[in-house]
Write a protein that holds these residues in place. Structure first.
Motif, mmCIF file in Angstrom:
data_model
loop_
_atom_site.group_PDB
_atom_site.id
_atom_site.type_symbol
_atom_site.label_atom_id
_atom_site.label_comp_id
_atom_site.label_asym_id
_atom_site.label_seq_id
_atom_site.Cartn_x
_atom_site.Cartn_y
_atom_site.Cartn_z
ATOM 1 N N LYS A 1 -2.421 5.360 1.611
ATOM 2 C CA LYS A 1 -2.015 5.473 0.194
ATOM 3 C C LYS A 1 -3.160 6.005 -0.661
ATOM 4 O O LYS A 1 -2.935 6.765 -1.612
ATOM 5 N N GLN A 2 -4.373 5.600 -0.328
ATOM 6 C CA GLN A 2 -5.530 6.092 -1.070
ATOM 7 C C GLN A 2 -5.838 7.547 -0.727
ATOM 8 O O GLN A 2 -6.190 8.344 -1.597
ATOM 9 N N ARG A 3 -5.680 7.880 0.531
ATOM 10 C CA ARG A 3 -6.003 9.236 0.985
ATOM 11 C C ARG A 3 -4.961 10.251 0.525
ATOM 12 O O ARG A 3 -5.291 11.409 0.228
ATOM 13 N N PHE A 4 -3.698 9.821 0.458
ATOM 14 C CA PHE A 4 -2.598 10.737 0.145
ATOM 15 C C PHE A 4 -1.779 10.199 -1.035
ATOM 16 O O PHE A 4 -0.598 9.856 -0.875
ATOM 17 N N PRO A 5 -2.370 10.139 -2.204
ATOM 18 C CA PRO A 5 -1.679 9.533 -3.356
ATOM 19 C C PRO A 5 -0.425 10.286 -3.783
ATOM 20 O O PRO A 5 0.564 9.661 -4.182
ATOM 21 N N LYS A 6 -0.438 11.601 -3.702
ATOM 22 C CA LYS A 6 0.736 12.379 -4.121
ATOM 23 C C LYS A 6 1.915 12.116 -3.184
ATOM 24 O O LYS A 6 3.061 11.978 -3.622
ATOM 25 N N THR A 7 1.647 12.071 -1.901
ATOM 26 C CA THR A 7 2.710 11.841 -0.929
ATOM 27 C C THR A 7 3.395 10.507 -1.177
ATOM 28 O O THR A 7 4.637 10.420 -1.223
ATOM 29 N N PHE A 8 2.617 9.454 -1.339
ATOM 30 C CA PHE A 8 3.189 8.125 -1.521
ATOM 31 C C PHE A 8 3.817 7.947 -2.908
ATOM 32 O O PHE A 8 4.718 7.122 -3.072
ATOM 33 N N ALA A 9 3.378 8.737 -3.873
ATOM 34 C CA ALA A 9 3.934 8.613 -5.224
ATOM 35 C C ALA A 9 5.168 9.485 -5.424
ATOM 36 O O ALA A 9 6.095 9.105 -6.149
ATOM 37 N N GLN A 10 5.200 10.633 -4.777
ATOM 38 C CA GLN A 10 6.252 11.602 -5.070
ATOM 39 C C GLN A 10 7.377 11.634 -4.028
ATOM 40 O O GLN A 10 8.469 12.136 -4.323
ATOM 41 N N ILE A 11 7.118 11.140 -2.833
ATOM 42 C CA ILE A 11 8.150 11.168 -1.790
ATOM 43 C C ILE A 11 8.625 9.742 -1.524
ATOM 44 O O ILE A 11 7.835 8.897 -1.099
ATOM 45 N N PRO A 12 9.898 9.459 -1.769
ATOM 46 C CA PRO A 12 10.415 8.105 -1.507
ATOM 47 C C PRO A 12 10.268 7.741 -0.026
ATOM 48 O O PRO A 12 10.463 8.588 0.847
ATOM 49 N N TYR A 13 9.922 6.506 0.231
ATOM 50 C CA TYR A 13 9.797 6.060 1.619
ATOM 51 C C TYR A 13 10.274 4.629 1.745
ATOM 52 O O TYR A 13 10.341 3.876 0.770
ATOM 53 N N GLU A 14 10.624 4.255 2.943
ATOM 54 C CA GLU A 14 11.034 2.881 3.227
ATOM 55 C C GLU A 14 10.235 2.347 4.396
ATOM 56 O O GLU A 14 9.813 3.111 5.275
ATOM 57 N N VAL A 15 10.030 1.050 4.386
ATOM 58 C CA VAL A 15 9.308 0.381 5.457
ATOM 59 C C VAL A 15 10.331 -0.307 6.355
ATOM 60 O O VAL A 15 11.154 -1.092 5.883
ATOM 61 N N ILE A 16 10.276 0.001 7.636
ATOM 62 C CA ILE A 16 11.251 -0.519 8.596
ATOM 63 C C ILE A 16 10.550 -1.491 9.552
ATOM 64 O O ILE A 16 9.487 -1.176 10.103
ATOM 65 N N ASN A 17 11.158 -2.656 9.712
ATOM 66 C CA ASN A 17 10.596 -3.670 10.621
ATOM 67 C C ASN A 17 9.108 -3.916 10.363
ATOM 68 O O ASN A 17 8.292 -3.947 11.273
ATOM 69 N N GLU A 18 8.799 -4.039 9.094
ATOM 70 C CA GLU A 18 7.485 -4.457 8.597
ATOM 71 C C GLU A 18 6.412 -3.384 8.566
ATOM 72 O O GLU A 18 5.538 -3.400 7.701
ATOM 73 N N ALA A 19 6.417 -2.429 9.507
ATOM 74 C CA ALA A 19 5.271 -1.520 9.547
ATOM 75 C C ALA A 19 5.592 -0.052 9.819
ATOM 76 O O ALA A 19 4.716 0.798 9.677
ATOM 77 N N THR A 20 6.820 0.276 10.225
ATOM 78 C CA THR A 20 7.182 1.683 10.428
ATOM 79 C C THR A 20 7.489 2.330 9.080
ATOM 80 O O THR A 20 8.153 1.732 8.232
#
Length: 487
Positions: free
Chosen positions: A80-99
């Protein structure tokens, strides 16, 4: 004289046929791609980004009680620190705690998405071998032109490399022409049930079909194919299946001073011997296709033999099966890996067993392997059963004439014009196999260079990737994303 004359004519005709077939033995690809300007990339910045990711010991385990997720959480905070734009601009979901599953919305929603896969988890360092590493396995060291550490190739170069490419595209304002999924499982090394399997099931539930899938598996091979000096991008259009079978027998036990004619261990030993003496039948098709793509970059005599496998198959089989690496590409392989008998040297075994691992060539299945083993062993006293109940059939083999393979090949040659591209079955298992029901064409390739030295480090000691080749891999991801509309 007439007979000899006709023999001479036939030999001339045969020679012409052999030479014509040899001349035509080459891939159907576009003309050699020229290098393109992908902008300037800071190699040291990229190297430090991957190196830092290796400091997180994201070791997966098949035992839920031993599966420590804390390193994964810490690794994801770093991402998240290395790729702030990716984590801020592209929706994502966490599956089974870590995927992690990102959905990068494309402009054309009528087209099927594509997906880029890699996995966060790594295999453990073999206990007691830590001192054998040139640099500590979790130090994330950049030295001597390499990035050193567990996961450098398998497979954090894929995770971080994809995100580097995406982050740059976002900084440049790029919007993909079609939807792109990014999927980073956390248990690939132990089967992928919590990661890739769960994601594939999610696509099934949502009724989504993927036009193109890219995972790890193939690499850019250097000094790996005898007679070929150029590097070869091994793009995996499929992978072998996997099953281990346990062969077991029972005996009466007792003192070894009065043994029967054959003990339980002897019976199992006979079964193992029969399997090793009767390997699975040979199928040269996949190796011939691979050699075809090498074209004129291989020695002429070698090209002549493979172009005319219909005539030289006995010779080719003899040569290929005597090398473990090439033998694995022409048949379902048999590897006896575990043996168990009595608890003491002077006690007859009541139970004896062997575990045999099979890597299954497309065309065979888990069921056909079991049937073949029973036929070869030919002993009703030997019980044959899946070991740990696990097995997977070979994946479907993707089309090498598809747009996806052509674009991927072109991307490789754009970044590295002197690299040959060739399809090669992946011998190991990847997460891609779990998507066979939802992905039309799946390929396995990550553009890092692997020579015999680097190959020994994967799952072994001194895992490392060169800074320059990792940079190439990032560029390939970047170029592929830019051409997503063609896949």
């Amino acid at each position: 004289m007439k007979f000899l004359k006709w023999i001479g004519v036939l030999l001339v005709v045969l020679a012409v046929v052999l030479l014509v077939r040899t001349q035509q033995f080459k891939p159907v690809l576009d003309e050699q791609a020229s290098a393109v300007d992908l902008g300037r990339w800071d190699e040291q910045y990229l190297a430090q980004g991957l190196a830092k990711s290796l400091t997180f010991p994201t070791v997966s385990s098949g035992d839920p009680r031993e599966f420590d997720l804390q390193p994964f959480f810490a690794f994801q905070e770093y991402l998240k620190q290395r790729f702030p734009k990716t984590f801020a601009q592209i929706p994502y979901e966490v599956i089974n705690e870590a995927t992690l599953l990102f959905r990068w919305q494309g402009q054309d929603t009528s087209r099927n998405p594509i997906i880029l896969l890699s996995h966060q988890d790594v295999v453990p360092v073999i206990p007691g071998t830590e001192e054998e590493w040139t640099y500590p396995p979790y130090a994330g060291t950049v030295a001597d032109g390499y990035i050193w550490g567990r996961g450098a190739i398998d497979d954090k170069a894929g995770v971080v490399g994809i995100l580097e490419a995406v982050e740059r595209h976002l900084a440049e304002g790029f919007v993909p022409p079609r939807t792109i999924y990014l999927a980073f499982g956390h248990d690939e090394e132990v089967g992928g049930n919590l990661g890739a399997v769960a994601i594939a099931d999610l696509f099934k539930q949502r009724g989504e079909t993927l036009d193109f899938l890219l995972d790890e598996g193939g690499v850019i091979a250097k000094d790996m194919v005898p007679g070929v000096e150029k590097r070869i991008a091994l793009i995996g259009p499929g992978e072998k299946g996997y099953v281990s079978l346990k062969l077991s027998a029972r005996g009466t036990g007792g003192h070894s001073s009065m043994p029967p004619m054959q003990t339980a261990a002897g019976r199992v030993g006979r079964a193992v011997h029969r399997l090793e003496q009767h390997p699975f039948p040979v199928d040269l098709d996949y190796t011939v296709e691979f050699m075809r793509f090498l074209g004129e970059d291989q020695p002429f005599f070698q090209r002549l033999l493979f172009a005319n496998a219909w005539l030289f198959s006995p010779l080719l089989t003899t040569v290929l099966e005597n090398n473990p690496a090439t033998n694995a590409g022409i048949r379902t392989t048999t590897a006896v890996t575990m043996l168990q008998g009595s608890v003491r040297d002077n006690v007859l075994p009541i139970k004896a067993s062997a575990v045999v691992n099979f890597r299954i060539l497309p065309g065979d299945t888990v069921e056909s392997v079991m049937a073949y083993v029973k036929e070869v062993v030919d002993d009703p006293a030997i019980k044959i059963a899946p070991y740990d109940g696990f097995g997977s059939n070979p994946s479907p083999v993707a089309d090498t004439s598809s747009a996806g393979f052509q674009v991927l090949s072109d991307v490789v040659r754009q970044v590295s014009p002197e690299t040959i591209v060739a399809p090669r079955l992946v011998m190991a298992a990847t997460d891609a196999r779990h998507f066979s029901e939802v992905a039309k064409n799946s390929y396995r390739f990550m553009g890092v260079e692997v020579s015999p030295r680097e190959l020994a480090g994967i799952h072994g000691t001194d895992e490392r990737v060169s800074v320059s080749s990792y940079t190439e891999a990032v560029k390939m991801y970047y170029a592929l994303i830019a051409r997503a509309d063609e896949l």
